[in-house]
Design a protein around this motif. Structure first.
Motif, short mmCIF file in Angstrom:
data_model
loop_
_atom_site.label_atom_id
_atom_site.label_comp_id
_atom_site.label_asym_id
_atom_site.label_seq_id
_atom_site.Cartn_x
_atom_site.Cartn_y
_atom_site.Cartn_z
N HIS A 859 -0.22 -11.18 11.54
CA HIS A 859 0.41 -10.91 10.25
C HIS A 859 1.93 -10.82 10.31
CE1 HIS A 859 -3.73 -9.08 9.77
NE2 HIS A 859 -3.70 -9.99 8.80
N GLY A 860 2.50 -10.53 11.48
CA GLY A 860 3.96 -10.40 11.56
C GLY A 860 4.43 -9.31 10.60
N GLU A 861 5.37 -9.68 9.71
CA GLU A 861 5.81 -8.74 8.68
C GLU A 861 4.84 -8.82 7.50
OE1 GLU A 861 9.86 -7.49 6.33
OE2 GLU A 861 9.34 -9.62 6.43
N LEU A 862 4.26 -7.68 7.16
CA LEU A 862 3.31 -7.61 6.06
C LEU A 862 4.07 -7.42 4.75
CD1 LEU A 862 0.28 -7.40 5.22
CD2 LEU A 862 0.52 -4.93 5.52
N VAL A 863 3.80 -8.27 3.74
CA VAL A 863 4.43 -8.15 2.43
C VAL A 863 3.33 -8.21 1.37
CG1 VAL A 863 6.09 -9.09 0.79
CG2 VAL A 863 6.52 -9.29 3.26
N LEU A 864 3.25 -7.17 0.55
CA LEU A 864 2.29 -7.15 -0.55
C LEU A 864 2.98 -6.65 -1.81
CD1 LEU A 864 0.57 -5.73 2.12
CD2 LEU A 864 -1.25 -6.37 0.57
N TYR A 865 2.48 -7.13 -2.94
CA TYR A 865 2.96 -6.67 -4.24
C TYR A 865 1.76 -6.05 -4.99
CZ TYR A 865 6.90 -9.73 -3.24
OH TYR A 865 7.98 -10.35 -2.65
N PHE A 866 2.01 -4.93 -5.68
CA PHE A 866 0.96 -4.22 -6.40
C PHE A 866 1.35 -4.10 -7.87
CE2 PHE A 866 0.84 -2.80 -2.06
CZ PHE A 866 -0.50 -2.80 -1.75
N ASP A 867 0.36 -4.16 -8.74
CA ASP A 867 0.64 -4.02 -10.17
C ASP A 867 -0.60 -3.45 -10.87
OD1 ASP A 867 2.19 -4.04 -12.43
OD2 ASP A 867 2.48 -6.21 -12.46
N ASP A 868 -0.34 -2.83 -12.01
CA ASP A 868 -1.38 -2.39 -12.95
C ASP A 868 -2.49 -1.60 -12.25
OD1 ASP A 868 -0.02 -3.60 -15.06
OD2 ASP A 868 -0.96 -5.52 -14.64
N LEU A 869 -2.09 -0.52 -11.59
CA LEU A 869 -3.05 0.41 -10.99
C LEU A 869 -3.74 1.20 -12.09
CD1 LEU A 869 -4.28 2.05 -8.60
CD2 LEU A 869 -2.22 3.49 -8.73
N GLN A 870 -5.06 1.18 -12.09
CA GLN A 870 -5.84 1.94 -13.09
C GLN A 870 -6.72 2.95 -12.36
OE1 GLN A 870 -8.03 -0.92 -15.39
NE2 GLN A 870 -6.26 -1.53 -16.60
N ILE A 871 -6.67 4.19 -12.83
CA ILE A 871 -7.50 5.27 -12.29
C ILE A 871 -8.30 5.84 -13.44
CG2 ILE A 871 -7.49 7.46 -11.05
CD1 ILE A 871 -4.62 6.69 -10.10
N GLU A 872 -9.63 5.82 -13.31
CA GLU A 872 -10.49 6.39 -14.35
C GLU A 872 -11.03 7.72 -13.87
OE1 GLU A 872 -13.49 3.66 -15.58
OE2 GLU A 872 -12.06 2.12 -16.24
N THR A 873 -10.90 8.74 -14.71
CA THR A 873 -11.40 10.07 -14.39
C THR A 873 -12.46 10.47 -15.40
OG1 THR A 873 -9.69 11.18 -15.70
CG2 THR A 873 -9.17 10.73 -13.39
N GLY A 874 -13.30 11.41 -15.01
CA GLY A 874 -14.35 11.88 -15.92
C GLY A 874 -15.10 13.05 -15.32
N ASP A 875 -16.03 13.61 -16.11
CA ASP A 875 -16.83 14.76 -15.66
C ASP A 875 -17.86 14.29 -14.63
OD1 ASP A 875 -15.57 16.64 -17.30
OD2 ASP A 875 -16.76 15.95 -19.01
#
Length: 875
Positions: A859-875
């Protein structure tokens, strides 16, 4: 398959359904300002009777509260439907079955007063504010403060020196508050029914299903709530207290379910179920002569009743507190009744838990303690396990077992193989079992609600108050402090956790850690640790001796104590456990001496041999701190060891920090640009989480979306290991970047570069901030842009106690944006550990962790891009 005729009807039925929904109305009753000549929509009705008479499926009746009560009942005669239930919204209104008695107009003879009362009968009752009176045998034989209705008159004898005007009397002349006969599919909310001569809530004749939310049935002359025949009712939030007879009395073949209710201070029984099927969850029951009584049905008319299973009363109690005084009976399971009690606290009473002949009681994961004469008495069938009894007196089938005969009881009955006899300890101000108690470690399957004995926490377990607080600190050079415990009056080293807890045949490890005057290094007492390990497999046990949670606000630099050796050669290892649950292990030693000897661990000079668990940051997070001694012993042994004069030295404000496990020396490395600098930065525990877009979902969950436009949600990077064998650091950076975006203009960018040389593989851990979610995380999903060789990843959720919950592994492969998802209900965690290790995601806070497997050669230098993280919570 639809026929042609049916297909022709579908559009008509759809239109009719739409019309019925559109036609649903909200009617209003306002007892102070309404008029029954109004239409109830544009202008309110005055009476409840007028309002209930017009209701149709889908309609709502909204009641306007008044300064005083509505002096009428609410009788339902119309059905709702499954698609369109009728809703009664009380808005906090009070319905009263009584009218104020006049102060004047009474006739007196021989101390007995009478007055004409319209509409009265011998069923009518007499109340005063927060009081009901007893009914006398006849108008001429009344005792002080008794009454009798007869011949259209009320007769009342006041206490000596008083008149009726002194009491604020109320004529109880109406039968019931909310009453149904055969009506169903109705929701009733936020109503109080009081001072009716029969029931506050009176449900008859096949009514059901019916729902009640946040209701009260109090100060009535019969029951607070009573379901009859085969009615079906669900009560969510209620109080049924101070009723003359019973709090809840659901009879015959009724099916009723109560959650989050209080039932207390009723005249005869708090909960009375003769027949039917019932459940109580998260309820508190107390203050009645009999707090729970279950027995077979009184119904004799149902067709083929002899074959109906609900002729035998069946009730499940879950997460309930049942508390009784010495004069009361806690639980009584009668003939033709079955009671299941799970995760309950049942305390007090002349008898805590009684099973009559022909009855059956099953108690699991519960506390049964404090009976005046006995904790359990059974002439029927009693089954129990994973319980805590105290003092532990049980009588089954005529054989009495004392508190010191629990083993004989276990062997003779087959019951309670995994139960304890011990005084229950609770977190202060709650009914949650203390971690200082053996009231943990019941059924380990999360499918049955978790391992704790007694009440389950419905939210994050509160921190326990420290029971030993060091108040006399000795200042040290450099600003440190020393705390000393002499074991004369207080025992900070008082908790025993054996591992494993029992042998393969189910025999428990038995142990105590108590102050004793048998030995002492200084003073008159020391702490005596006594442990007996069972015979058989396994052959060895690890006895963990824990201190209470000490409120140290700085790391421990030195731990020392005196140990009275027995020359057994057994191994002992000191350990320090920090606020996150991370353990710092000292060097073990053998007890190869007799008599007193001091043991010391200087953490500045001698680094921990191992650090594990918790948040894994290799530093002592405070407060609190726990001091631990782990002691090895063999199967079949009995161990007696004494400890005295425990000392803990804490680091000074400018003093040296405790040593951590040795790491290779690292050369000076320029910090990478961006938010994180090098990948070895420690977290800022106060760093706020970025703002989220919050949306409520139809499935009851809440979605929190992070778009990375202005802030990064993966803001901490931890490589494992941190360096290669030559000491060169893994470096990394996180930032918000406009180089890529799934939506909007920005995304989060992560880079990580591993140095050349061994080892070739690293785990890159990306941590989120600590999110203050007030519910459990149910699902995670995000978009990632990756271009390179396939790379393995895994999700982890770290809860408020530092416990990690791990997803299945996946792979990022291909080029471009792709969505990654983990729904915890569809795919539960494959493992969990560290922290409090209870298998429950405690909150708040909660952290999200993404672990990537970086291969330096691939992998050498690892490069990643992240977007639109969604976290759902509930009982």
């Amino acid at each position: 398959m639809l026929t042609a005729a049916t297909r022709r009807l579908v559009p008509v039925l759809l239109v009719l359904g739409i019309v019925s929904l559109v036609a649903a109305e909200t009617y209003v009753v306002d007892g102070a300002n309404g008029d029954d000549a109004n239409d109830g929509i544009n202008a309110p009705f005055k009476t409840l009777a007028r309002g209930t008479n017009v209701l149709a499926p889908g309609d709502t009746l909204s009641i306007v509260p008044m300064d005083g009560p509505y002096r009428e009942g609410l009788r339902m005669v119309h059905h709702g439907s499954a698609q369109a239930p009728i809703i009664i919204e009380g808005n906090g209104a009070v319905l009263s079955g009584s009218d104020p008695a006049p102060a004047d107009g009474w006739t007196e003879a021989d101390g007995i007063y009478n007055i004409a009362v319209a509409g009265s009968s011998d069923r009518a009752w007499l109340f005063a504010p927060e009081r009901h009176f007893d009914k006398g045998s006849s108008p001429t034989a009344l005792q002080p403060e008794q009454f009798r209705y007869e011949g259209g008159k009320l007769y009342f004898r006041p206490a000596e020196g008083k008149t009726p005007a002194d009491y604020g009397l109320l004529f109880g002349v109406r039968a019931a508050g909310v009453a149904y006969t055969g009506a169903g599919q109705i929701i009733v909310r936020n109503i109080t029914c009081m001072n009716f001569w029969n029931d506050g809530f009176n449900i008859h004749g096949g009514s059901g299903p019916c729902w009640f939310e946040n209701v009260k049935g109090i100060w009535n002359a019969d029951e607070g709530f009573s379901a009859h025949e085969n009615a079906e009712c669900y009560v969510r939030g209620g109080e049924f207290s101070n009723n003359y007879w019973h709090g809840i009395c659901d009879i015959q073949l009724s099916r009723t379910h109560f959650a989050n209710c209080i039932i207390r201070d009723n005249g005869y029984k708090a909960v009375y179920f003769p027949g039917g099927m019932h459940s109580l969850t998260d309820c508190e029951i107390s203050g009645s002569p009999v707090n729970v009584y279950l027995t077979g049905t009184t119904d004799k008319d149902y067709p083929r009743l002899d074959h109906h299973p609900l002729a035998t009363s069946y009730t499940n109690f879950r997460n309930c507190v049942i508390e009784s005084t010495p004069e009361e009976i806690g639980v009584q399971v009668g003939t033709d009744a079955e009671g299941i009690f799970e995760h309950c606290v049942i305390r007090g009473g002349s008898t805590v838990f009684r099973v009559e002949a022909g009855g059956m009681g099953l108690v699991a994961n519960s506390v049964v303690s404090g009976g005046e004469t006995v904790e359990v008495s059974s002439d029927g069938e009693y089954f129990g396990d994973h319980n805590l009894y105290h003092p532990g007196r049980l009588t089954l089938a005529g054989t009495a077992y004392g508190a010191d005969e629990f083993a004989q009881y276990q062997q003779a009955t087959g019951n309670d193989a995994k139960s304890w006899v011990e005084e229950p300890k609770f977190v202060e101000g709650t009914w949650l079992a203390s971690r200082a108690s053996h009231a943990l470690g019941g059924s380990h399957s999360r499918s049955f609600g978790g391992p704790d004995i007694g009440i389950d926490p419905r939210k994050q377990r509160p921190d326990e108050a420290t029971t030993v607080i060091p108040v006399d600190a000795t200042p040290l050079v450099g600003g440190g402090e020393k705390y000393s415990y002499d074991f004369e009056e207080h025992n900070p080293w008082s908790r025993i956790y054996p591992e494993p807890e029992q042998s393969q045949d189910g025999t428990r490890v038995d142990g105590t850690a108590e102050l004793s005057d048998d030995q002492a290094h200084g003073g008159a007492k020391s702490m005596c640790l006594r442990v007996k390990a069972p015979e058989g497999q396994p052959t060895t046990y690890n006895i963990k001796l824990f201190s209470v949670k000490l409120p140290y606000d700085r790391p421990v630099t030195t731990l020392r104590f005196w140990l009275y050796g027995d020359d057994s050669g057994r191994r002992v290892m000191p350990r320090i456990r920090d606020a996150s649950g991370e353990g710092f292990y000292g060097t073990g030693f053998a007890v190869d001496w007799s008599g007193w000897k001091q043991v010391e661990w200087d953490l500045i000079k001698t680094a921990p041999t191992k650090v594990s668990g918790g948040n894994g940051n290799l530093r002592q997070d405070t407060p609190p701190i726990e001091l631990v001694a782990e002691i090895k012993m063999n199967a079949g042994e009995e161990m007696v060891i004494y400890f005295d004069d425990l000392e803990a030295e804490l680091a000074g404000g400018e003093g040296p920090a405790p040593a951590t496990p040795a790491q290779p020396a690292a050369p000076a490395t320029p910090a990478a640009t961006g938010g994180a600098g090098t990948a070895t930065n420690q977290p800022d525990p106060t760093a706020p989480a970025p703002e989220a877009l919050v949306a409520e979902l139809p499935n009851g969950r809440t979605r929190h979306t992070f778009d990375f436009e202005t802030a990064h949600a993966w803001n901490r990077i931890y490589p494992v290991p941190e360096t290669n064998q030559a000491g060169q650091l893994v470096t990394g950076d996180w930032s918000v970047s406009d180089e890529q975006a799934h939506e909007g203009a920005m995304s989060g960018k992560i880079t990580a570069t591993a140095p050349a040389g061994a080892p070739n593989r690293y785990t890159i851990k990306l941590f989120s901030p600590k999110f203050a979610f007030d519910k459990q995380i149910k699902a995670l999903r995000y978009w990632v842009f990756y271009s390179g060789p396939a790379i393995a990843y895994g999700f982890r959720i770290r809860d408020a106690r530092g416990e990690g919950f791990f997803s299945e592994s996946g792979k990022l492969e291909g080029t471009g944006w792709q969505q990654i998802e983990w729904d915890l209900e569809q795919t539960p965690p494959v493992s969990h550990g560290a922290g409090n290790n209870d298998g429950v995601i405690d909150f708040p806070p909660q952290e999200l962790v993404l672990e990537l497997k970086l291969d330096q050669a691939r992998h050498g230098e690892l490069v990643l891009y992240f977007d639109d993280l969604q976290i759902e919570t509930g009982d």
